[in-house]
Design a protein around this motif. Structure first.
Motif, PDB file in Angstrom:
ATOM      1  N   VAL A   1       0.862  -1.182   0.000  1.00 23.00           N
ATOM      2  CA  VAL A   1       0.000   0.000   0.000  1.00 23.00           C
ATOM      3  C   VAL A   1       0.897   1.230   0.000  1.00 23.00           C
ATOM      4  O   VAL A   1       1.736   1.393   0.894  1.00 23.00           O
ATOM      5  CB  VAL A   1      -0.931   0.030   1.228  1.00 23.00           C
ATOM      6  N   LEU A   2       0.736   2.077  -1.001  1.00 23.34           N
ATOM      7  CA  LEU A   2       1.499   3.312  -1.102  1.00 23.34           C
ATOM      8  C   LEU A   2       0.596   4.482  -0.730  1.00 23.34           C
ATOM      9  O   LEU A   2      -0.419   4.730  -1.380  1.00 23.34           O
ATOM     10  CB  LEU A   2       2.049   3.491  -2.524  1.00 23.34           C
ATOM     11  N   SER A   3       0.968   5.191   0.334  1.00 20.94           N
ATOM     12  CA  SER A   3       0.169   6.303   0.831  1.00 20.94           C
ATOM     13  C   SER A   3       0.838   7.617   0.450  1.00 20.94           C
ATOM     14  O   SER A   3       2.013   7.831   0.759  1.00 20.94           O
ATOM     15  CB  SER A   3       0.042   6.201   2.360  1.00 20.94           C
ATOM     16  N   LYS A   4       0.106   8.497  -0.206  1.00 16.83           N
ATOM     17  CA  LYS A   4       0.673   9.770  -0.650  1.00 16.83           C
ATOM     18  C   LYS A   4       1.165  10.613   0.520  1.00 16.83           C
ATOM     19  O   LYS A   4       2.173  11.308   0.418  1.00 16.83           O
ATOM     20  CB  LYS A   4      -0.379  10.547  -1.452  1.00 16.83           C
ATOM     21  N   SER A   5       0.473  10.558   1.615  1.00 18.77           N
ATOM     22  CA  SER A   5       0.833  11.324   2.801  1.00 18.77           C
ATOM     23  C   SER A   5       0.852  10.365   3.983  1.00 18.77           C
ATOM     24  O   SER A   5       1.236   9.208   3.834  1.00 18.77           O
ATOM     25  CB  SER A   5      -0.171  12.469   2.997  1.00 18.77           C
TER      26      SER A   5
END
Length: 487
Positions: free
Chosen positions: A29-33
């Motif tokens: 999971v890649l979270s922008k913030s």
């Protein structure tokens, strides 16, 4: 760094997808913030759900009426029917919905609903759901999470995707995956005034568009009628549930003007209430109107709406005896990346879930509290579909490695931050509740000029550069589609 599934976005739809995937799959999971900085965390009202079979038809009917009968009826019926499974799953992972003294789920009413069916956690349902999903996802052995990783590009090579993200100090990370899920939320920051979080710049939609995926009905923007009227560009939402619990919309003199516009008054669907407020403000040259719940019991108000009560009190308004100044602002996107019932886009192995996707369930106007329901149901169905496909896939081995690349963003000139303001001013003038065709045509020309500058002026390719690119792409698509619909 290879994964079976990469999910871009860490709101409810992204995290719920991750925990519903087969535990044998490797997931990133890649979270922008940060994990908490997203629209899901700001969702106040609740989750609309027909928990008994005999309630389903009423929920379908209310959604159709709110959506002007432009809904995808098959996906809508599926969403309503599947709702109970997801509510039960949320309860099983510890989500604490409000209950009465006997332990029964409390339900409230919101605009467009013909009966009480919205379950909630005070006035912070999204935050409660998200916190429990974060706990489950971070504890799962097969799920990796990277925060502050802004995905700016995805390219497809044969049956896999290469995903590129800007990380700390403008480093670039690259990953490979078999299945890519976009769960990037909305695009509210293309407007000057929005209830959306600071990161909502339409990134997933722009990436899908550049990949060649079908984008549908991007002009279907929902404006929430009651945001706190203050100078901030990101405006605090005054939940639909406040009107559902009996609050009145009034002018400066305390007159309930909604009866002039719709027989349902404050409980009309959002598009009607927003347009009515806009007309009233223009008619009387007001900067805002008021929401008044002060006639209700003070203890009830504080218990039911603790966050709204505190926020208003912080700026000097005691909602137990004073009116709340409110105006309509941009709130939600009904259009997006075209998907089927399993979250599949028109590109093989590319999925989209949540607000960035277009399932068609909302039609031309979203019924209150159907957003979290859509996130849950179609994220779970997408996860199930990916899991079943992966088990049947014989070619599970990547032929070459992919690696973390410590390459800094290239370019010489720093991006002009005024571009963002130009885009926001364009959208605020051209398409705020009502379309201004001349402003839209002019705005497209300005956006084209910005896009040309991005290509020619050798800017540093950092997060701000790509946010502006994405804002240009989605804004232009919205205006073009809006103009086509007028002709």
């Amino acid at each position: 760094m290879q994964y079976d599934v990469i999910i871009v976005g860490s709101g409810v739809s992204g995290l719920y997808t991750s925990i519903n995937l087969d535990s044998n799959l490797s997931v990133l999971v890649l979270s922008k913030s940060s994990l908490e900085n997203n629209n899901s965390n700001l969702a106040q009202g609740g989750i609309a759900a027909a928990l008994e079979e005999d309630e389903e038809q009423d929920h379908i009917k209310d959604t159709l009426i709110a959506g002007n009968y432009k809904n995808n009826i098959d996906n809508l019926k599926l969403m309503i029917k599947e709702a109970k499974k997801d509510i039960e799953k949320l309860i099983s992972i510890g989500v604490e919905f409000d209950k009465d003294k006997q332990g029964n789920l409390l339900k409230t009413l919101e605009g467009g609903h013909s009966r009480k069916r919205i379950i909630h956690h005070k006035d912070a349902t999204g935050k409660e759901v998200l916190s429990k999903l974060i706990q489950v996802a971070t504890e799962a052995e097969n799920i990796d999470i990277i925060e502050n990783a802004f995905v700016y590009d995805a390219c497809k090579i044969n049956d896999s995707f290469i995903v590129s993200a800007i990380y700390e100090d403008n480093k670039v990370l690259k990953f490979r995956c078999r299945y890519l899920v976009l769960a990037t939320g909305g695009l509210g920051k293309i407007y000057k005034y929005t209830t959306n979080s600071s990161i909502a710049t339409g990134d997933g939609i722009a990436i899908a568009y550049l990949l060649g995926a079908k984008i549908s009905n991007l002009n279907l923007i929902q404006f929430h009628p009651t945001a706190l009227c203050e100078e901030n560009e990101e405006r605090f939402l005054i939940s639909e549930a406040v009107r559902g619990e009996g609050a009145h919309l009034v002018d400066q003199n305390g007159y309930r003007f909604m009866e002039l516009y719709d027989d349902r008054k404050e409980l009309a669907p959002r598009d009607i209430v927003s347009l009515s407020i806009l007309k009233e403000m223009k008619r009387k040259n007001y900067k805002c109107v008021y929401l008044d719940i002060s006639h209700k019991d003070k203890d009830f108000i504080k218990e039911r709406f603790p966050n709204i009560y505190k926020k208003c009190l912080d700026i000097g308004i005691d909602i137990t005896n004073e009116k709340i100044p409110v105006t309509p602002v941009q709130h939600y996107l009904m259009g997006g990346i075209y998907v089927n019932k399993n979250g599949q886009t028109t590109i093989n192995r590319l999925y989209a879930v949540g607000e960035c996707s277009y399932t068609g369930v909302h039609g031309n106007n979203r019924l209150a509290s159907n957003s979290l329901l859509e996130c849950l149901v179609f994220s779970r169905l997408a996860a199930r579909h990916i899991s079943l496909r992966k088990r049947k896939c014989l070619n599970n081995i990547f032929k070459e490695d992919i690696f973390k690349e410590d390459k800094y963003c290239i370019g010489i000139n720093k991006i002009n931050f005024n571009y963002k303001k130009q885009i926001q001013d364009i959208m605020q003038r051209a398409y705020f509740i009502q379309l201004d065709v001349n402003s839209a045509i002019h705005g497209i020309g300005v956006i084209d000029n910005i896009l040309n500058d991005l290509k020619e002026l050798n800017y540093v390719k950092d997060i701000h550069f790509y946010e502006i690119r994405n804002m240009c792409i989605v804004s232009k698509l919205i205006l073009q589609e809006s103009i086509r619909n007028v002709k």
